[in-house]
Design an enzyme around this catalytic site. Structure first.
Site, mmCIF file in Angstrom:
data_model
loop_
_atom_site.group_PDB
_atom_site.id
_atom_site.type_symbol
_atom_site.label_atom_id
_atom_site.label_comp_id
_atom_site.label_asym_id
_atom_site.label_seq_id
_atom_site.Cartn_x
_atom_site.Cartn_y
_atom_site.Cartn_z
ATOM 1 N N GLU A 161 0.799 -1.243 0.000
ATOM 2 C CA GLU A 161 0.000 0.000 0.000
ATOM 3 C C GLU A 161 0.831 1.294 0.000
ATOM 4 O O GLU A 161 0.652 2.145 0.859
ATOM 5 C CB GLU A 161 -0.956 -0.017 1.201
ATOM 6 C CG GLU A 161 -1.866 -1.231 1.211
ATOM 7 C CD GLU A 161 -2.773 -1.310 2.435
ATOM 8 O OE1 GLU A 161 -2.643 -0.488 3.352
ATOM 9 O OE2 GLU A 161 -3.619 -2.225 2.466
ATOM 10 N N GLU A 266 -5.943 -11.405 -0.676
ATOM 11 C CA GLU A 266 -6.903 -10.795 0.257
ATOM 12 C C GLU A 266 -8.310 -10.675 -0.336
ATOM 13 O O GLU A 266 -8.953 -9.630 -0.251
ATOM 14 C CB GLU A 266 -6.393 -9.416 0.698
ATOM 15 C CG GLU A 266 -4.941 -9.453 1.148
ATOM 16 C CD GLU A 266 -4.475 -8.173 1.811
ATOM 17 O OE1 GLU A 266 -5.305 -7.357 2.228
ATOM 18 O OE2 GLU A 266 -3.247 -7.996 1.921
HETATM 19 C C1 XIL Z 1 -6.119 -6.751 8.384
HETATM 20 C C2 XIL Z 1 -6.366 -7.983 9.240
HETATM 21 O O1 XIL Z 1 -7.234 -8.833 8.541
HETATM 22 C C3 XIL Z 1 -6.949 -7.598 10.576
HETATM 23 O O2 XIL Z 1 -7.033 -8.736 11.420
HETATM 24 C C4 XIL Z 1 -6.096 -6.531 11.239
HETATM 25 O O3 XIL Z 1 -6.713 -6.094 12.426
HETATM 26 C C5 XIL Z 1 -5.879 -5.358 10.309
HETATM 27 O O4 XIL Z 1 -5.327 -5.810 9.089
HETATM 28 N N1 XIL Z 1 -4.857 -4.822 3.823
HETATM 29 C C6 XIL Z 1 -3.836 -5.640 4.239
HETATM 30 C C7 XIL Z 1 -4.062 -6.555 5.381
HETATM 31 O O5 XIL Z 1 -2.780 -5.673 3.587
HETATM 32 O O6 XIL Z 1 -2.895 -6.755 6.124
HETATM 33 C C8 XIL Z 1 -5.171 -6.099 6.284
HETATM 34 O O7 XIL Z 1 -5.419 -7.125 7.229
HETATM 35 C C9 XIL Z 1 -6.399 -5.762 5.484
HETATM 36 C C10 XIL Z 1 -6.125 -4.673 4.482
#
Ligand code: XIL
Length: 376
Positions: A161, A266
């Site tokens: 990001e 994700e």
């Molecule tokens: C999220 C996790 O799923 C949560 O458990 C945590 O509290 C916050 O982070 N983008 C990413 C991930 O790259 O690492 C994030 O994961 C969601 C958004």
């Protein structure tokens, strides 16, 4: 001749035996099997899954997934909470689990602006550190973490990001203190730590035009300098009406044109009402819980299950069509009960974003996705 007839006569009986014994066991197809010739099917693992405490989730993971990503435990704040203290125990278990199951293991993530302790950017007096100090800290962290799992973690989200939706570089402390070359340094040190590991740039809203243009520029610059970058992770934190299918397709083709692997990381589709007009996955967003934002606390109506299933199907149709360019599709969580959408962007909701429900059962969306692999 006589012998052949005998064998032929036996065949239907043998078939029946296979059917009777095999069918109940294989009644539910495995995701990883269905997509074997297309791409890895991955999932994020949380702590209870890594320790094995959540046995039902582990059973799903072992049956359906051939790639795993650490949802949190490899983030800086957990793995390296204090300057001279690393906590590798959970990550060691995570990697061992993946190895035991012969999975493609993904490390998430080395350099990010979130879930990074404050001390990283500050001196003893709490003042911002200078460029050289921060570079040194970043190098030490990357060499230590990626180095520890050399040859065992197969791919790393090196930078997460770094770009805003409009294409500006994110004004993170990394950028402000080091400057734009922090990206290059991160990739170079990750490569030094593990020369064989695949290295990725990972971000959300990767279908936005502005973000796409900047990511393409950044990747080209790394490539022209001979810096290793193997792939682009498009975080799939998607909704019922975004991304538009054509923009998703345009983007993934544009990334593939760079000659790098494309992966959907994700993946989860949020069916809950969207507070405000937010899209994407900025984890610092937070809206107050109101009843109308949590309409399915008692369960998801069949009509909505069906809508979610067809949304998954239309998105997967595109991914499957481009399976020659996509190497992995990773879901962000094993089942609805552990999805981060239960607490983001609103705390305390009941989310339905994944393919398995809270009772560890496959949902209509699961069947819809499997059907895509069958060519439907
Ligand atoms: C999220 C996790 O799923 C949560 O458990 C945590 O509290 C916050 O982070 N983008 C990413 C991930 O790259 O690492 C994030 O994961 C969601 C958004």
């Amino acid at each position: 001749m006589e012998r052949k007839i005998k064998v032929a006569q036996l065949l239907p009986i043998a078939g029946l035996i296979v059917l009777v014994i095999g069918c109940p066991l294989n009644a539910q197809p495995a995701l990883k099997g269905a997509f074997k010739h297309a791409f890895y099917i991955g999932t994020a693992l949380n702590r209870n899954q890594i320790t094995g405490a959540d046995k039902n989730s582990v059973a799903i993971v072992e049956k359906h997934f051939n790639s795993i990503t650490a949802e949190n435990i490899l983030k800086w704040v957990y793995v390296h909470p204090e300057p001279t203290r690393y906590d590798f125990a959970p990550a060691d278990s995570f990697v061992a689990f993946g190895e035991k199951n012969k999975m493609f293991i993904v490390g998430h993530t080395l350099v990010w602006h979130n879930q990074t302790p404050r001390w990283v950017f500050a001196d003893d007096a709490g003042k911002p550190v200078d460029r050289e100090t921060l570079l040194q800290r970043m190098k030490e962290h990357i060499l230590t973490v990626a180095g520890r799992y050399k040859g065992r973690i197969h791919g790393w989200d090196v930078v997460n990001e770094a770009v805003e939706d409009d294409g500006q570089l994110r004004q993170s402390k990394w950028l402000q203190i080091i400057g734009e070359d922090y990206l290059q340094k991160a990739f170079e040190w990750a490569h030094e730590a593990d020369p064989k590991a695949e290295l990725y740039y990972n971000d959300y809203n990767m279908w936005h035009t502005g973000k796409r243009q900047t990511v393409i520029r950044l990747v080209r610059e790394l490539q022209s300098k001979g810096v290793r970058i193997d792939g682009i992770g498009m975080q799939g934190h998607w909704g019922m009406d975004y991304p538009p299918l054509d923009e998703l397709e345009t983007s993934l083709l544009a990334y593939a044109e760079l000659g790098v692997k494309v992966m959907i990381t994700e993946l989860d589709i949020n069916i809950l009402p969207n507070p405000g007009s937010h899209q994407g996955a900025d984890i610092t967003q937070n809206y107050a819980l109101q009843q109308e934002l949590n309409p399915y606390a008692a369960g998801l109506p069949d009509s909505m299950q069906a809508k979610l299933a067809s949304r998954y199907a239309e998105l997967f149709k595109i991914l499957y069509k481009h399976r020659d360019k996509i190497t992995r599709v990773t879901f962000w969580g094993v089942h609805d009960g552990v999805s981060w959408h239960n607490n983001w962007p609103v705390r305390g909701r009941t989310a339905y974003s994944l393919l398995f429900d809270r009772k560890y059962q496959p949902k209509p969306a699961f069947d819809a996705v499997i059907r895509i692999a069958g060519g439907e």
